[in-house]
Scaffold this active site. Structure first.
Site, PDB file in Angstrom:
ATOM      1  N   GLU A  15       0.838  -1.205   0.000  1.00 41.38           N
ATOM      2  CA  GLU A  15       0.000   0.000   0.000  1.00 41.38           C
ATOM      3  C   GLU A  15       0.869   1.251   0.000  1.00 41.38           C
ATOM      4  O   GLU A  15       1.996   1.237   0.514  1.00 41.38           O
ATOM      5  CB  GLU A  15      -0.888   0.016   1.251  1.00 41.38           C
ATOM      6  CG  GLU A  15      -2.237  -0.647   1.073  1.00 41.38           C
ATOM      7  CD  GLU A  15      -3.231   0.250   0.322  1.00 41.38           C
ATOM      8  OE1 GLU A  15      -2.794   1.118  -0.474  1.00 41.38           O
ATOM      9  OE2 GLU A  15      -4.434   0.073   0.536  1.00 41.38           O
ATOM     10  N   ASP A  16       0.328   2.320  -0.571  1.00 42.35           N
ATOM     11  CA  ASP A  16       0.985   3.619  -0.465  1.00 42.35           C
ATOM     12  C   ASP A  16       0.826   4.172   0.948  1.00 42.35           C
ATOM     13  O   ASP A  16       1.784   4.613   1.569  1.00 42.35           O
ATOM     14  CB  ASP A  16       0.429   4.600  -1.513  1.00 42.35           C
ATOM     15  CG  ASP A  16      -1.100   4.595  -1.556  1.00 42.35           C
ATOM     16  OD1 ASP A  16      -1.740   3.765  -0.875  1.00 42.35           O
ATOM     17  OD2 ASP A  16      -1.670   5.426  -2.285  1.00 42.35           O
ATOM     18  N   ASP A  32      -4.460   4.690   6.438  1.00 43.72           N
ATOM     19  CA  ASP A  32      -5.002   5.807   7.212  1.00 43.72           C
ATOM     20  C   ASP A  32      -5.936   5.226   8.287  1.00 43.72           C
ATOM     21  O   ASP A  32      -5.466   4.748   9.310  1.00 43.72           O
ATOM     22  CB  ASP A  32      -5.708   6.734   6.199  1.00 43.72           C
ATOM     23  CG  ASP A  32      -6.217   8.033   6.791  1.00 43.72           C
ATOM     24  OD1 ASP A  32      -5.587   8.566   7.697  1.00 43.72           O
ATOM     25  OD2 ASP A  32      -7.263   8.522   6.339  1.00 43.72           O
ATOM     26  N   PHE A  66      -2.814  15.394   6.006  1.00 46.06           N
ATOM     27  CA  PHE A  66      -3.011  15.020   4.608  1.00 46.06           C
ATOM     28  C   PHE A  66      -1.738  15.269   3.803  1.00 46.06           C
ATOM     29  O   PHE A  66      -1.150  16.351   3.859  1.00 46.06           O
ATOM     30  CB  PHE A  66      -4.176  15.813   4.010  1.00 46.06           C
ATOM     31  CG  PHE A  66      -4.597  15.287   2.672  1.00 46.06           C
ATOM     32  CD1 PHE A  66      -5.399  14.161   2.572  1.00 46.06           C
ATOM     33  CD2 PHE A  66      -4.169  15.906   1.506  1.00 46.06           C
ATOM     34  CE1 PHE A  66      -5.767  13.661   1.333  1.00 46.06           C
ATOM     35  CE2 PHE A  66      -4.538  15.414   0.261  1.00 46.06           C
ATOM     36  CZ  PHE A  66      -5.332  14.287   0.183  1.00 46.06           C
ATOM     37  N   ARG A  69       0.099  13.139  -7.865  1.00 46.58           N
ATOM     38  CA  ARG A  69       0.648  11.771  -7.847  1.00 46.58           C
ATOM     39  C   ARG A  69       2.053  11.711  -8.433  1.00 46.58           C
ATOM     40  O   ARG A  69       2.849  10.857  -8.080  1.00 46.58           O
ATOM     41  CB  ARG A  69      -0.245  10.826  -8.658  1.00 46.58           C
ATOM     42  CG  ARG A  69      -1.615  10.594  -8.088  1.00 46.58           C
ATOM     43  CD  ARG A  69      -2.267   9.381  -8.777  1.00 46.58           C
ATOM     44  NE  ARG A  69      -3.704   9.300  -8.545  1.00 46.58           N
ATOM     45  CZ  ARG A  69      -4.271   8.774  -7.479  1.00 46.58           C
ATOM     46  NH1 ARG A  69      -3.528   8.290  -6.509  1.00 46.58           N
ATOM     47  NH2 ARG A  69      -5.584   8.721  -7.349  1.00 46.58           N
TER      48      ARG A  69
HETATM   49  P1  IMP Z   1      -7.848   4.044   4.639  1.00 49.90           P
HETATM   50  O1  IMP Z   1      -8.516   5.116   5.463  1.00 49.90           O
HETATM   51  O2  IMP Z   1      -6.740   3.377   5.409  1.00 49.90           O
HETATM   52  O3  IMP Z   1      -8.857   3.069   4.111  1.00 49.90           O
HETATM   53  O4  IMP Z   1      -7.180   4.783   3.397  1.00 49.90           O
HETATM   54  C1  IMP Z   1      -7.872   4.835   2.195  1.00 49.90           C
HETATM   55  C2  IMP Z   1      -7.188   5.612   1.117  1.00 49.90           C
HETATM   56  O5  IMP Z   1      -7.300   6.991   1.424  1.00 49.90           O
HETATM   57  C3  IMP Z   1      -5.718   5.407   0.873  1.00 49.90           C
HETATM   58  O6  IMP Z   1      -5.426   4.264   0.120  1.00 49.90           O
HETATM   59  C4  IMP Z   1      -5.420   6.674   0.072  1.00 49.90           C
HETATM   60  O7  IMP Z   1      -5.814   6.491  -1.267  1.00 49.90           O
HETATM   61  C5  IMP Z   1      -6.308   7.678   0.747  1.00 49.90           C
HETATM   62  N1  IMP Z   1      -5.547   8.499   1.703  1.00 49.90           N
HETATM   63  C6  IMP Z   1      -5.458   8.359   3.044  1.00 49.90           C
HETATM   64  N2  IMP Z   1      -4.676   9.306   3.585  1.00 49.90           N
HETATM   65  C7  IMP Z   1      -4.249  10.075   2.551  1.00 49.90           C
HETATM   66  C8  IMP Z   1      -3.394  11.236   2.458  1.00 49.90           C
HETATM   67  O8  IMP Z   1      -2.851  11.778   3.445  1.00 49.90           O
HETATM   68  N3  IMP Z   1      -3.200  11.737   1.201  1.00 49.90           N
HETATM   69  C9  IMP Z   1      -3.759  11.197   0.083  1.00 49.90           C
HETATM   70  N4  IMP Z   1      -4.568  10.113   0.122  1.00 49.90           N
HETATM   71  C10 IMP Z   1      -4.812   9.551   1.347  1.00 49.90           C
HETATM   72 MG    MG Z   2      -4.437   3.491  -1.668  1.00 54.88          MG
END
Ligand code: IMP
Ligand code: MG
Length: 176
Positions: free
Chosen positions: A100-101, A104, A153, A166
């Site tokens: 994963e990148d 969150d 963010f 990106r």
């Molecule tokens: P989750 O909340 O762990 O499900 O994260 C879902 C998705 O939110 C990640 O895969 C990213 O695509 C996006 N995301 C979460 N935090 C950030 C951020 O700080 N910048 C940009 N995208 C984010």
């Molecule tokens: Mg992602």
């Protein structure tokens, strides 16, 4: 400083720091999977850069694949069904490492784990370049973490703000 749409972002993590963090994850995973041919699965769109750099540094046999998660809103907001798009590979008995990148809240990775586990992989591990510990609300263990960041963010290195950012080779955070 970088302007994307209506917002300004300031430098946060350099390309060198990112490279170092990816190298660290590669070393750990090479050790842990020394006797396996792992399948690395990148989660699109955000993970394309980290997966590319990761596999270039990975010096042992491995496979690489990508998937997307599609979410459909049911009749109620709690009735959300997710689906894997593009994973045309049998993972039965395989050593799977999702790359994963960023993680969150953890919502995405928990859904992904449920869906991939249905294919009965031998191992299922999670690697993420960026992790926000203060935002993470799940019990699922994150096996490999590149860089822990505050609950702010960020954009760059695959991560976007409303489609933009990106392509940036380093990471920026939202200006206060
Ligand atoms: P989750 O909340 O762990 O499900 O994260 C879902 C998705 O939110 C990640 O895969 C990213 O695509 C996006 N995301 C979460 N935090 C950030 C951020 O700080 N910048 C940009 N995208 C984010
Ligand atoms: Mg992602």
């Amino acid at each position: 400083m970088v302007q994307l749409h209506d917002k300004q972002f300031v430098p946060f993590i350099s390309a060198e720091e990112i490279d170092f963090a990816i190298q660290k994850m590669v070393a750990q995973i090479e050790d842990d999977f020394a006797d396996e041919i792992p399948v690395f699965i990148g989660v699109l769109n955000g993970s394309f850069m980290v997966v590319s750099d990761f596999v270039k540094k990975y010096s042992k046999p491995c496979e690489v694949s990508f998937l997307k998660m599609a979410s459909y809103n049911g009749l109620t907001s709690t009735n959300e069904v997710k689906e894997l798009i593009g994973l045309n590979q049998d993972l039965t008995g395989r050593s799977v490492v999702v790359i994963e990148d960023i993680i969150d809240t953890g919502h995405t990775i928990v859904e992904l784990k449920t869906l991939i586990k249905k294919q009965n992989p031998k191992h299922f591990k999670i690697a993420t370049l960026f992790f926000k510990p203060d935002a993470y609300k799940k019990d699922v263990k994150i096996d490999y973490i590149g860089i822990q960041i505050p609950n702010k963010f960020i954009v760059g290195f695959g991560l976007d703000y409303d489609g933009l950012g990106r392509n940036l080779p380093e990471v920026y955070q939202l200006k206060d």
